[in-house]
Design a protein around this motif. Structure first.
Motif, PDB file in Angstrom:
ATOM      1  N   SER A 199       0.888  -1.132   0.140  1.00  0.00           N
ATOM      2  CA  SER A 199      -0.078  -0.215   0.043  1.00  0.00           C
ATOM      3  C   SER A 199       1.040   1.255  -0.238  1.00  0.00           C
ATOM      4  O   SER A 199       0.232   2.355  -0.250  1.00  0.00           O
ATOM      5  CB  SER A 199      -1.035   0.035   1.181  1.00  0.00           C
ATOM      6  OG  SER A 199       0.006   0.191   2.309  1.00  0.00           O
ATOM      7  N   GLY A 200       2.095   1.045   0.474  1.00  0.00           N
ATOM      8  CA  GLY A 200       2.821   2.288   0.472  1.00  0.00           C
ATOM      9  C   GLY A 200       2.519   3.183   1.549  1.00  0.00           C
ATOM     10  O   GLY A 200       2.952   4.381   1.493  1.00  0.00           O
ATOM     11  N   TYR A 201       1.654   2.693   2.828  1.00  0.00           N
ATOM     12  CA  TYR A 201       1.336   3.513   3.841  1.00  0.00           C
ATOM     13  C   TYR A 201       2.575   3.912   4.486  1.00  0.00           C
ATOM     14  O   TYR A 201       3.197   3.147   5.040  1.00  0.00           O
ATOM     15  CB  TYR A 201       0.137   2.803   4.572  1.00  0.00           C
ATOM     16  CG  TYR A 201       0.023   3.320   5.888  1.00  0.00           C
ATOM     17  CD1 TYR A 201      -1.283   4.152   5.556  1.00  0.00           C
ATOM     18  CD2 TYR A 201       0.376   3.351   6.981  1.00  0.00           C
ATOM     19  CE1 TYR A 201      -1.649   4.887   6.596  1.00  0.00           C
ATOM     20  CE2 TYR A 201       0.040   3.925   8.094  1.00  0.00           C
ATOM     21  CZ  TYR A 201      -1.209   4.898   7.945  1.00  0.00           C
ATOM     22  OH  TYR A 201      -1.775   5.533   8.877  1.00  0.00           O
ATOM     23  N   ARG A 202       2.380   5.336   4.971  1.00  0.00           N
ATOM     24  CA  ARG A 202       3.226   6.022   5.642  1.00  0.00           C
ATOM     25  C   ARG A 202       2.804   6.987   6.492  1.00  0.00           C
ATOM     26  O   ARG A 202       2.073   7.923   5.890  1.00  0.00           O
ATOM     27  CB  ARG A 202       4.376   6.792   5.045  1.00  0.00           C
ATOM     28  CG  ARG A 202       5.364   5.445   4.010  1.00  0.00           C
ATOM     29  CD  ARG A 202       6.613   6.120   3.527  1.00  0.00           C
ATOM     30  NE  ARG A 202       7.277   6.893   4.405  1.00  0.00           N
ATOM     31  CZ  ARG A 202       8.369   7.784   3.838  1.00  0.00           C
ATOM     32  NH1 ARG A 202       8.528   7.961   2.740  1.00  0.00           N
ATOM     33  NH2 ARG A 202       9.130   8.278   4.851  1.00  0.00           N
ATOM     34  N   PRO A 203       2.718   6.755   7.872  1.00  0.00           N
ATOM     35  CA  PRO A 203       1.980   7.812   8.613  1.00  0.00           C
ATOM     36  C   PRO A 203       2.973   9.039   8.805  1.00  0.00           C
ATOM     37  O   PRO A 203       4.204   9.129   8.811  1.00  0.00           O
ATOM     38  CB  PRO A 203       1.961   7.197  10.032  1.00  0.00           C
ATOM     39  CG  PRO A 203       2.829   6.191  10.019  1.00  0.00           C
ATOM     40  CD  PRO A 203       2.883   5.506   8.647  1.00  0.00           C
ATOM     41  N   LYS A 204       2.261  10.331   8.535  1.00  0.00           N
ATOM     42  CA  LYS A 204       2.972  11.509   8.630  1.00  0.00           C
ATOM     43  C   LYS A 204       2.571  12.415   9.827  1.00  0.00           C
ATOM     44  O   LYS A 204       2.825  13.684   9.886  1.00  0.00           O
ATOM     45  CB  LYS A 204       2.714  12.295   7.340  1.00  0.00           C
ATOM     46  CG  LYS A 204       3.279  11.645   6.249  1.00  0.00           C
ATOM     47  CD  LYS A 204       4.704  11.615   6.236  1.00  0.00           C
ATOM     48  CE  LYS A 204       5.405  11.092   4.815  1.00  0.00           C
ATOM     49  NZ  LYS A 204       6.686  11.301   5.048  1.00  0.00           N
ATOM     50  N   GLY A 205       1.911  11.795  10.902  1.00  0.00           N
ATOM     51  CA  GLY A 205       1.391  12.455  11.928  1.00  0.00           C
ATOM     52  C   GLY A 205       0.291  13.291  11.972  1.00  0.00           C
ATOM     53  O   GLY A 205      -0.624  12.919  11.064  1.00  0.00           O
ATOM     54  N   TYR A 206       0.200  14.562  12.728  1.00  0.00           N
ATOM     55  CA  TYR A 206      -0.940  15.333  12.507  1.00  0.00           C
ATOM     56  C   TYR A 206      -0.654  16.769  12.695  1.00  0.00           C
ATOM     57  O   TYR A 206       0.577  17.052  13.287  1.00  0.00           O
ATOM     58  CB  TYR A 206      -2.070  14.836  13.511  1.00  0.00           C
ATOM     59  CG  TYR A 206      -1.541  14.700  14.810  1.00  0.00           C
ATOM     60  CD1 TYR A 206      -1.568  16.054  15.537  1.00  0.00           C
ATOM     61  CD2 TYR A 206      -1.273  13.659  15.600  1.00  0.00           C
ATOM     62  CE1 TYR A 206      -1.149  15.728  17.050  1.00  0.00           C
ATOM     63  CE2 TYR A 206      -0.694  13.554  16.903  1.00  0.00           C
ATOM     64  CZ  TYR A 206      -0.884  14.702  17.509  1.00  0.00           C
ATOM     65  OH  TYR A 206      -0.435  14.670  18.929  1.00  0.00           O
ATOM     66  N   VAL A 207      -1.287  17.549  12.070  1.00  0.00           N
ATOM     67  CA  VAL A 207      -1.431  19.198  12.349  1.00  0.00           C
ATOM     68  C   VAL A 207      -2.406  19.558  13.098  1.00  0.00           C
ATOM     69  O   VAL A 207      -3.542  18.912  13.274  1.00  0.00           O
ATOM     70  CB  VAL A 207      -1.344  19.740  10.968  1.00  0.00           C
ATOM     71  CG1 VAL A 207       0.230  19.593  10.241  1.00  0.00           C
ATOM     72  CG2 VAL A 207      -2.373  19.596  10.017  1.00  0.00           C
ATOM     73  N   ARG A 238      -2.309  13.067   8.912  1.00  0.00           N
ATOM     74  CA  ARG A 238      -1.746  12.865   7.486  1.00  0.00           C
ATOM     75  C   ARG A 238      -0.871  11.804   7.346  1.00  0.00           C
ATOM     76  O   ARG A 238      -0.247  11.408   8.318  1.00  0.00           O
ATOM     77  CB  ARG A 238      -0.751  14.077   7.014  1.00  0.00           C
ATOM     78  CG  ARG A 238      -1.636  15.547   7.231  1.00  0.00           C
ATOM     79  CD  ARG A 238      -0.679  16.667   7.026  1.00  0.00           C
ATOM     80  NE  ARG A 238      -1.393  17.945   6.675  1.00  0.00           N
ATOM     81  CZ  ARG A 238      -0.955  19.137   6.394  1.00  0.00           C
ATOM     82  NH1 ARG A 238       0.513  19.172   6.700  1.00  0.00           N
ATOM     83  NH2 ARG A 238      -1.674  20.045   6.222  1.00  0.00           N
ATOM     84  N   TYR A 239      -0.936  11.040   5.987  1.00  0.00           N
ATOM     85  CA  TYR A 239      -0.375   9.823   5.757  1.00  0.00           C
ATOM     86  C   TYR A 239      -0.302   9.895   4.297  1.00  0.00           C
ATOM     87  O   TYR A 239      -1.054  10.481   3.508  1.00  0.00           O
ATOM     88  CB  TYR A 239      -0.934   8.761   6.239  1.00  0.00           C
ATOM     89  CG  TYR A 239      -2.520   8.376   5.983  1.00  0.00           C
ATOM     90  CD1 TYR A 239      -2.909   7.504   5.002  1.00  0.00           C
ATOM     91  CD2 TYR A 239      -3.509   8.581   7.013  1.00  0.00           C
ATOM     92  CE1 TYR A 239      -4.042   7.116   4.641  1.00  0.00           C
ATOM     93  CE2 TYR A 239      -4.770   8.318   6.392  1.00  0.00           C
ATOM     94  CZ  TYR A 239      -4.928   7.744   5.428  1.00  0.00           C
ATOM     95  OH  TYR A 239      -6.324   7.271   4.902  1.00  0.00           O
ATOM     96  N   GLN A 240       0.579   8.902   3.699  1.00  0.00           N
ATOM     97  CA  GLN A 240       0.728   8.519   2.367  1.00  0.00           C
ATOM     98  C   GLN A 240       0.267   7.031   2.178  1.00  0.00           C
ATOM     99  O   GLN A 240       0.485   6.197   3.079  1.00  0.00           O
ATOM    100  CB  GLN A 240       2.406   8.481   1.814  1.00  0.00           C
ATOM    101  CG  GLN A 240       2.738  10.000   1.667  1.00  0.00           C
ATOM    102  CD  GLN A 240       3.977  10.162   1.253  1.00  0.00           C
ATOM    103  OE1 GLN A 240       4.827   9.193   1.412  1.00  0.00           O
ATOM    104  NE2 GLN A 240       4.400  11.477   0.596  1.00  0.00           N
ATOM    105  N   SER A 241      -0.647   6.903   1.037  1.00  0.00           N
ATOM    106  CA  SER A 241      -1.217   5.595   0.761  1.00  0.00           C
ATOM    107  C   SER A 241      -1.322   5.520  -0.678  1.00  0.00           C
ATOM    108  O   SER A 241      -2.066   6.478  -1.365  1.00  0.00           O
ATOM    109  CB  SER A 241      -2.248   5.530   1.519  1.00  0.00           C
ATOM    110  OG  SER A 241      -2.786   3.963   1.391  1.00  0.00           O
ATOM    111  N   TYR A 242      -0.876   4.409  -1.432  1.00  0.00           N
ATOM    112  CA  TYR A 242      -0.818   4.134  -2.627  1.00  0.00           C
ATOM    113  C   TYR A 242      -0.411   5.503  -3.762  1.00  0.00           C
ATOM    114  O   TYR A 242      -1.074   5.771  -4.705  1.00  0.00           O
ATOM    115  CB  TYR A 242      -2.333   3.699  -3.110  1.00  0.00           C
ATOM    116  CG  TYR A 242      -2.652   2.543  -2.448  1.00  0.00           C
ATOM    117  CD1 TYR A 242      -2.373   1.210  -3.045  1.00  0.00           C
ATOM    118  CD2 TYR A 242      -3.635   2.347  -1.492  1.00  0.00           C
ATOM    119  CE1 TYR A 242      -2.569   0.027  -2.477  1.00  0.00           C
ATOM    120  CE2 TYR A 242      -3.780   1.297  -0.866  1.00  0.00           C
ATOM    121  CZ  TYR A 242      -3.464  -0.085  -1.299  1.00  0.00           C
ATOM    122  OH  TYR A 242      -3.796  -1.214  -0.786  1.00  0.00           O
TER     123      TYR A 242
END
Length: 628
Positions: free
Chosen positions: A515-523, A533-537
């Motif tokens: 999935s390429g899932y990568r969490p980016k925390g939150y603002v 925020r995160y990255q996915s696909y």
């Protein structure tokens, strides 16, 4: 109780003493499944007016006050008012429904559904009301709100002071109108002497609404307002209020407690000085002290540590049957024998056991060995049996030991706390309760809160009421977990919110592989509300969750930049997902899902692994709400 505010929780150092108690959980009975009241017809009730009927299904429209929509069948009891105008107080009683059952002490358990803006109540003995009300949008309950114990009424009091002694629910644990709610009541009837004079007031020992304790040990000095009877008696019927609004009931069960309690007679004690990790040879060991006593207690000796107390006597049983016993022996171990059977122990500091006991005078023996020097001596024994509510047969002050002061996190402002979060009912690969290890719980001053799983980009639970109990995390060394304190709506085991599917029927992605899932925390926004925020696909995802106005639920807005093709969002799963009016879905009778903006996409309800899922293709943005 220690309360941690949003500001203080990050900076305080907690010094909480180690506590070891006898772990005797008594005087807090909770109803257990008992005798059902048949809802095949109305034969379990006194003759009823036409507003009461047996139906097979029921639901509500959130936009139609005081309205329930019913279907043919059985097992549901519905009150459908014949007029939108409530009857006068003089005529109101004829619309109420009374059981043939006459009860004293009782545990009552039932499901109910209240219509929008509707009002009803459950009266124990026809006299003491637990209020049923549409309190969906209430933050601080009053005595008129859902789950509250209604006030008493005296027309002779000064204007504005006629109502008195109402008991608001501790917190609002209500569900939305049209959703099934669960009520548990443990009630103790008033006591009377042989001359019929009241010697003890009635009590609501414990009331739970939707799994949340909202009352404990509330004394009732007399009937509440609109009771069927002005007097008080040892027995009375259950009354369901039918003069105010539309309400439905199902799965009504009760346990009646009308049998005599066992008694301890001819009780004697012997105290032996020393560290006994096994039973001594009594004919070779002289006691430090001995004598008759009236009660089981650790206080028969003033030796602080390293002693053994042996109690012997007779347990007089009037009602034969299956008994449950709960022993607490702080700072050491205990053993319990009844009728020459070992029920508990030897050597257990606390525990529960059960035994089938005949009627009669039965030999009784209890040992308490104290050898842990830093624990306070405490001994407790509680018994429950057929028609007998659990009661303490020992010194009432000796069975609780030291109690942990709870550490409560309030949310007077928007509040964020990271912790482990256990998911009851969900199992991990080892068969243990599933634990979410990167959970972020977000509290709101509106009294609606949620938990987000950073590992999956998943909303895992929402709840109404108080925020978090952080005692497991911050007491002593802690285990890192916190617990929601209100009425919780769980979303099941967390899975990725987004998945790439070849078709709407393809299996949902089991983990993040591929999935390429990568969490980016939150603002945080200017009100300290997070957007995750995160990255996915290959897409960048903003996941914004906000509390709806009046605390009716949450709205989730997921925005994708550069979404891949064939990308789907899984909005909800459940045993049953049914479309209803106004573009909404009803999930398991426990929550509503409202589709607010799918950017032109069409949702699909599909079967998956014995359950149903509501999924939708993603076209840049998905906005939906969960109302509960």
């Amino acid at each position: 109780m220690i309360k941690i505010t949003a500001t203080a929780r990050f900076y305080c150092l907690l010094s909480v003493g180690w506590a070891m108690g006898a772990s005797l959980a008594v005087a807090q009975p909770t109803p257990t499944p008992g005798t059902p009241i048949s809802l095949n017809d109305l034969s379990a009730f006194k003759p009823a007016t036409a507003n009461w009927r047996i139906v097979g299904s029921v639901r509500a429209d959130l936009n139609k006050p005081n309205t329930l929509i019913t279907g043919k069948g059985t097992d549901v009891l519905a009150n459908i008012p014949q007029s939108n105008t409530p009857p006068s107080e003089k005529d109101a009683q004829k619309y109420n429904l009374f059981t043939n059952l006459q009860h004293g002490d009782i545990d009552l358990e039932l499901d109910y559904m209240i219509a929008a803006k509707s009002n009803s109540g459950v009266y124990l003995q026809g006299r003491y009301e637990v209020q049923l009300f549409d309190s969906w949008d209430v933050r601080s309950p009053r005595a008129i709100d859902n789950g509250s114990i209604y006030e008493r009424w005296d027309p002779k009091r000064p204007e504005g002071q006629n109502g008195y002694e109402g008991h608001p629910a501790r917190q609002n644990a209500s569900r939305a109108p049209g959703l099934w709610q669960h009520l548990k009541i443990s009630f103790q009837a008033p006591r009377f002497n042989a001359n019929g004079q009241k010697t003890e007031n009635a009590r609501m020992i414990r009331v739970e609404l939707n799994g949340v304790v909202i009352h404990e040990d509330v004394e009732l000095t007399g009937p509440t307002r609109a009771a069927a009877f002005d007097d008080e008696k040892p027995l009375g019927p259950i009354m369901l209020q039918g003069d105010h609004g539309a309400v439905a009931f199902r799965d009504i069960r009760y346990v009646a407690y009308d049998k005599p309690r066992p008694e301890l007679v001819n009780l004697k004690y012997s105290v032996y000085k020393g560290k006994f990790e096994k039973e001594p040879e009594y004919d070779r060991t002289a006691p430090e002290s001995e004598g008759p006593t009236q009660v089981l207690s650790a206080s028969v000796t003033r030796i602080p540590n390293e002693f053994l107390i042996r109690y012997t006597g007779t347990l007089r049983v009037s009602e034969p049957g299956e008994y449950r016993l709960n022993l607490g022996a702080s700072g050491g171990g205990g053993m319990l024998k009844i009728n020459n059977q070992t029920i508990l122990g030897p050597g257990r500091s606390n525990g529960r056991g059960q035994a089938t006991l005949p009627k009669g005078d039965l030999p009784f023996e209890l040992l308490y060995s104290k050898f842990v020097d830093w624990a306070r001596p405490a001994l407790g024994l509680a018994i429950a049996g057929p028609g007998i509510r659990e009661f303490v047969i020992s010194d009432a002050n000796g069975g609780t030991g030291e109690e942990v002061d709870p550490i409560i996190v309030d949310a007077p402002t928007n509040t964020i706390l990271r912790s482990f979060m256990d998911m009851p009912g969900e199992k991990n690969t080892q068969g243990r309760t599933l634990r979410v290890v990167h959970a972020v719980s977000v509290g709101s001053p509106d009294g609606v809160h949620y938990t987000y799983d950073l590992d999956k980009g998943a909303l895992i639970q929402v709840w109404r009421g108080s925020f978090l109990d952080a005692t497991p995390m911050w007491h002593d060394r802690g285990d890192g977990s916190s617990r929601p304190m209100g009425m919780v709506q769980r979303m099941g085991a967390p899975v990725l919110f987004l998945a790439k599917l070849a078709s709407p029927q393809a299996n949902w992605t089991a983990d993040t592989t591929g999935s390429g899932y990568r969490p980016k925390g939150y603002v945080l926004d200017n009100e300290d509300r997070p957007t995750f925020r995160y990255q996915s696909y290959g897409a960048s995802v903003d996941d914004k969750i906000r509390v709806l106005s009046e605390g009716k639920g949450i709205q989730r807005e997921v925005t994708l930049t550069n979404p891949a093709g064939d990308l789907y969002a899984r909005l909800i799963s459940g045993t049953s997902i049914s479309p209803i009016e106004n573009g909404m879905y009803l999930v398991d009778g426990q929550q509503y899902v409202r589709l607010d903006d799918l950017n032109g996409a069409k949702p699909t309800v599909r079967d998956a692994n014995g359950r149903q899922e509501l999924i939708v293709p993603v076209k840049g943005k998905v906005v939906y709400s969960i109302l509960f």
